[in-house]
Design a protein around this motif. Structure first.
Motif, PDB file in Angstrom:
ATOM      1  N   ASP A   1       0.841  -1.208   0.000  1.00  0.00           N
ATOM      2  CA  ASP A   1       0.000   0.000   0.000  1.00  0.00           C
ATOM      3  C   ASP A   1       0.874   1.255   0.000  1.00  0.00           C
ATOM      4  N   LYS A   2       1.928   1.210   0.820  1.00  0.00           N
ATOM      5  CA  LYS A   2       2.848   2.351   0.873  1.00  0.00           C
ATOM      6  C   LYS A   2       3.519   2.538  -0.489  1.00  0.00           C
ATOM      7  N   LEU A   3       3.885   1.443  -1.126  1.00  0.00           N
ATOM      8  CA  LEU A   3       4.515   1.495  -2.442  1.00  0.00           C
ATOM      9  C   LEU A   3       3.563   2.120  -3.468  1.00  0.00           C
ATOM     10  N   LYS A   4       2.295   1.728  -3.424  1.00  0.00           N
ATOM     11  CA  LYS A   4       1.303   2.309  -4.335  1.00  0.00           C
ATOM     12  C   LYS A   4       1.157   3.802  -4.100  1.00  0.00           C
ATOM     13  N   ARG A   5       1.096   4.214  -2.832  1.00  0.00           N
ATOM     14  CA  ARG A   5       0.977   5.644  -2.513  1.00  0.00           C
ATOM     15  C   ARG A   5       2.207   6.409  -3.001  1.00  0.00           C
ATOM     16  N   ALA A   6       3.379   5.832  -2.789  1.00  0.00           N
ATOM     17  CA  ALA A   6       4.621   6.493  -3.228  1.00  0.00           C
ATOM     18  C   ALA A   6       4.645   6.602  -4.744  1.00  0.00           C
ATOM     19  N   THR A   7       4.223   5.530  -5.405  1.00  0.00           N
ATOM     20  CA  THR A   7       4.202   5.547  -6.868  1.00  0.00           C
ATOM     21  C   THR A   7       3.186   6.561  -7.362  1.00  0.00           C
ATOM     22  N   ASN A   8       2.014   6.597  -6.714  1.00  0.00           N
ATOM     23  CA  ASN A   8       0.989   7.557  -7.122  1.00  0.00           C
ATOM     24  C   ASN A   8       1.433   8.984  -6.847  1.00  0.00           C
ATOM     25  N   SER A   9       2.083   9.217  -5.696  1.00  0.00           N
ATOM     26  CA  SER A   9       2.521  10.582  -5.401  1.00  0.00           C
ATOM     27  C   SER A   9       3.622  10.994  -6.363  1.00  0.00           C
ATOM     28  N   THR A  10       4.483  10.055  -6.737  1.00  0.00           N
ATOM     29  CA  THR A  10       5.515  10.361  -7.728  1.00  0.00           C
ATOM     30  C   THR A  10       4.865  10.678  -9.061  1.00  0.00           C
ATOM     31  N   ALA A  11       3.872   9.897  -9.434  1.00  0.00           N
ATOM     32  CA  ALA A  11       3.161  10.144 -10.688  1.00  0.00           C
ATOM     33  C   ALA A  11       2.420  11.477 -10.620  1.00  0.00           C
ATOM     34  N   ASP A  12       1.819  11.773  -9.458  1.00  0.00           N
ATOM     35  CA  ASP A  12       1.119  13.049  -9.292  1.00  0.00           C
ATOM     36  C   ASP A  12       2.087  14.220  -9.410  1.00  0.00           C
ATOM     37  N   LYS A  13       3.267  14.078  -8.798  1.00  0.00           N
ATOM     38  CA  LYS A  13       4.266  15.147  -8.892  1.00  0.00           C
ATOM     39  C   LYS A  13       4.719  15.313 -10.332  1.00  0.00           C
ATOM     40  N   LEU A  14       4.941  14.199 -11.016  1.00  0.00           N
ATOM     41  CA  LEU A  14       5.353  14.251 -12.416  1.00  0.00           C
ATOM     42  C   LEU A  14       4.253  14.873 -13.273  1.00  0.00           C
TER      43      LEU A  14
END
Length: 174
Positions: free
Chosen positions: A76-89
């Protein structure tokens, strides 16, 4: 028949404790692996690799099934990190897009202004070319009059020929 050896079951409390330590150590390895991947400084996977379950498991030197079986909260943490990275990008790209669109609007306005200026210059050029033509015609008429006057002076003031540019009243004065 030989006697079977009894199976040692061990201390249940120490097994639970060992499992907890193992899960904790694996979790720390996973956390460090994720941090290295997100920073772009992985040790075992290619730099620039996406932060996926497979790449984090490889970086942490853990089997992927362990990640799914014992660390679902980490996923779940990995998904959030990936989503936040994608959101930042995505936000970065949106900002870049808006800046590019603003520059495109500015260039379009400049192009429109230059086009309008070019049309004005073309109109002015057209008017000037017609004025030049008029002046050249006038010069040709004046040159004809001058040539006629020079011919008269040579002939002693007699009217030898009537030039079409000379009007009737001018002919009477001669």
């Amino acid at each position: 028949m030989p006697k079977a050896k009894p199976v040692r079951t061990g201390n249940a409390a120490s097994l639970v404790e060992h499992k907890a330590r193992s899960v904790k150590a694996t979790r720390e390895q996973l956390e460090l692996a994720l941090a290295r991947i997100l920073e772009g400084k992985p040790k075992r996977v290619q730099p620039g690799a996406s932060a996926s379950a497979l790449s984090v498991a490889k970086e942490a030197q853990v089997d992927r099934s362990t990640l799914y079986r014992y660390h679902p909260d980490f996923l779940d943490k990995l998904k959030r990190a990936t989503n936040s990275t994608a959101d930042k990008l995505l936000e970065s790209k949106r900002g870049e897009l808006s800046r590019t669109q603003a520059r495109a609007r500015e260039y379009r306005n400049i192009a429109e202004d230059l086009h309008a200026e070019m049309e004005a210059v073309a109109r002015n050029n057209y008017a000037l070319s017609h004025r030049v033509q008029e002046l050249e015609d006038l010069l040709r008429q004046r040159d004809a009059v001058i040539a006629d006057l020079q011919e008269r002076v040579r002939d002693g003031g007699k009217v030898v020929r009537v030039h079409p540019a000379v009007t009737q009243p001018e002919q009477r004065r001669r």
